[in-house]
Write an enzyme that holds these catalytic residues in place. Sequence first.
Site, mmCIF file in Angstrom:
data_model
loop_
_atom_site.group_PDB
_atom_site.id
_atom_site.type_symbol
_atom_site.label_atom_id
_atom_site.label_comp_id
_atom_site.label_asym_id
_atom_site.label_seq_id
_atom_site.Cartn_x
_atom_site.Cartn_y
_atom_site.Cartn_z
ATOM 1 N N LEU A 261 3.044 -1.489 -8.493
ATOM 2 C CA LEU A 261 2.420 -2.166 -9.628
ATOM 3 C C LEU A 261 0.955 -1.749 -9.772
ATOM 4 O O LEU A 261 0.234 -1.585 -8.785
ATOM 5 C CB LEU A 261 2.516 -3.686 -9.439
ATOM 6 C CG LEU A 261 3.940 -4.220 -9.222
ATOM 7 C CD1 LEU A 261 3.922 -5.749 -9.104
ATOM 8 C CD2 LEU A 261 4.871 -3.765 -10.341
ATOM 9 N N GLY B 243 6.204 -1.801 -5.259
ATOM 10 C CA GLY B 243 7.001 -1.644 -6.473
ATOM 11 C C GLY B 243 7.680 -0.286 -6.585
ATOM 12 O O GLY B 243 8.740 -0.159 -7.217
ATOM 13 N N ASN C 296 5.554 -3.204 1.484
ATOM 14 C CA ASN C 296 4.419 -3.439 2.377
ATOM 15 C C ASN C 296 3.519 -4.580 1.912
ATOM 16 O O ASN C 296 2.371 -4.690 2.349
ATOM 17 C CB ASN C 296 3.602 -2.149 2.519
ATOM 18 C CG ASN C 296 3.055 -1.679 1.173
ATOM 19 O OD1 ASN C 296 3.659 -1.937 0.145
ATOM 20 N ND2 ASN C 296 1.926 -1.003 1.206
ATOM 21 N N GLU C 297 4.057 -5.444 1.042
ATOM 22 C CA GLU C 297 3.231 -6.497 0.467
ATOM 23 C C GLU C 297 2.519 -7.341 1.531
ATOM 24 O O GLU C 297 1.342 -7.692 1.369
ATOM 25 C CB GLU C 297 4.084 -7.399 -0.438
ATOM 26 C CG GLU C 297 4.376 -6.818 -1.815
ATOM 27 C CD GLU C 297 5.532 -5.819 -1.826
ATOM 28 O OE1 GLU C 297 6.009 -5.457 -0.739
ATOM 29 O OE2 GLU C 297 5.945 -5.411 -2.920
#
Lengths: 250, 250, 250
Positions: free
Chosen positions: C57, C102, C124-125
């Site tokens: 994103l 994303g 990997n957020e």
Amino acid sequence: MPLKMGVATVTMNRPPVNSLNTEHLETLHRTFIRLENEKCRGMILTSSSPTVFSAGLDIREMYKPELEKARKFWRTLQDMWLKLYSSPYPTVAAINGHAPAGGCLLSLSCEYRVIVPKVRMGLNETQLGIVAPQWFQDCMRNAIGEREAEKALIAGRMFSSEEALKVGLVDEIAQNKEECIQKAEAFLASQANLPMLARKTVKLGFRHQTLSRLLTGREADTKIFIDYIFQPKVQKGLEMYLQSLSKKAA
Amino acid sequence: MPLKMGVATVTMNRPPVNSLNTEHLETLHRTFIRLENEKCRGMILTSSSPTVFSAGLDIREMYKPELEKARKFWRTLQDMWLKLYSSPYPTVAAINGHAPAGGCLLSLSCEYRVIVPKVRMGLNETQLGIVAPQWFQDCMRNAIGEREAEKALIAGRMFSSEEALKVGLVDEIAQNKEECIQKAEAFLASQANLPMLARKTVKLGFRHQTLSRLLTGREADTKIFIDYIFQPKVQKGLEMYLQSLSKKAA
Amino acid sequence: MPLKMGVATVTMNRPPVNSLNTEHLETLHRTFIRLENEKCRGMILTSSSPTVFSAGLDIREMYKPELEKARKFWRTLQDMWLKLYSSPYPTVAAINGHAPAGGCLLSLSCEYRVIVPKVRMGLNETQLGIVAPQWFQDCMRNAIGEREAEKALIAGRMFSSEEALKVGLVDEIAQNKEECIQKAEAFLASQANLPMLARKTVKLGFRHQTLSRLLTGREADTKIFIDYIFQPKVQKGLEMYLQSLSKKAA
């Protein structure tokens, strides 16, 4: 339980085999609450015994039971597990000895498992003629998947260290007890720099369904246990088992 | 079906390829009921054919169908499966030949699978332009997991013996038919000393959701089948297929 | 996006790193609708960048947000994903560069994944202090199973190409970008002769639950995103991150 850089090692020390009675479960439960309150950054669960991680539930709590005591025992087990399984801090089991039944559950409730060679672990309840509680089974399924869990639980299979690694029941094998702790520390170190709020939220998201299943069925789960141990046939079996233990000890 | 020490071998014997028509399904269903009533201690499901375990559903039951006969066919298939999948005794498939579609389902409904080399098995319905029923798909998912099941079912993949082992669709490969039966017997022997009530309860616990899904949607599942086979396009396809078979036979 | 024998290659081309802003997401969404309308027989999703598949994103859509613009951004992301994940035609990701967050989601939404060597991919957020949306997590769980997904998402793990293959996050590793496309084409070729209606029905059956989960919770999912980006602390973090990017560029 020394806290080094926010990391705690919880060493079970109830000789000879860390069997889980009400008192020991209460101690574990209180410890997990304290770690949470103290903003613990990681916890290693291990054993002081040279050969056993934990032998599981103490069957003396089930022999000639009194209703209220037996209920308290089971609810304390549930409380301890709910805290451990949902802990906001990273958890790792250093499985430095055998881990049958409730001992296996303790390790399955951590996030990561390191085992020493030549020990055995598993939910072996079926072999004893018992059905492992649903939440014990859920923990196994979450670790090794539907198919392997079905096979293992139907047969009450005890896994060797190597078999446990192969099937995903543990994450690593260490060469010995010392390396087992080192690898557990390395896992915690790998988690140490992660943003703790996001980490905890993801963990709870994954574990929410399994936790809810016990929370919503908690009284039914207790009743199954109580009804089971109050059967004369079960008491007879426990009596014979305890006699065989005391003969061995003599 | 000789019973040796409480163990039964059910050998499908409907030449040439053990295709499953209403009569054969009724025979299997009655056999599974009888084994249950006779407190069977274990069952091996295998085939008398040198090359085919079971070719699956007999499409002659679907060609020029009469409504009541077609409904009975499908309900008999459901009945047979519900008994086999929930059997209180241990079950093992000795897959001594090809096992497409319904033949694969039979093996997936057992608890353990041994296969001979150089055969193929799988739920290949998609290749035939058919959607495998939900419970066929559930059995595959329970055996090999979500991801592998999605890939296999989307493509209607037939697995070689080696591929089936790798993905967990079978548990062992035998060298030949004789060893296939031996390994199946060894599995049953490994289960023989387990307390049967606990064993059965754990098995049903694992399979409950999949069984319930068919039981609660049974009529809808039947309707999907009936609506499908009564399509003129489908009948045309079956006609061409049956003609090609009779040419081969001639 | 040339169509060769009904097969489309969708090459993301938004330099430098194919970050997903509202406009790019709308383009992808429209493309997927068009492919569906044109009875596309298969689609390869890849990138024009020599090093990045998609960086995920575009955080500029989240910095100093306006409510309606931010809502539109998130709903476009949802729309694009709903189309891609449920596409009636076969889909394959040719992951020819890094695919974090994303970017990883895009590849997970295809049916098959081929990756080049020496790149990294993953959700990997957590490493960024963010919780990956539930449907991102569901896609990962569907691909690699409960246990591996829990470990990976808790730690926000980025997988090397080899690690991704081992855990099942991708299906194949290619030697280079050219072979990556060839293997993607080979997957589509393997699907080309399957009856498309049955194929599509099976695919939707598998993906229905994950799609429904977003569809029924779509507004709540949007609210979580909006509430998150409107936090002053989050805006401060984004500001610092964007400054560091512009320094690098300078």
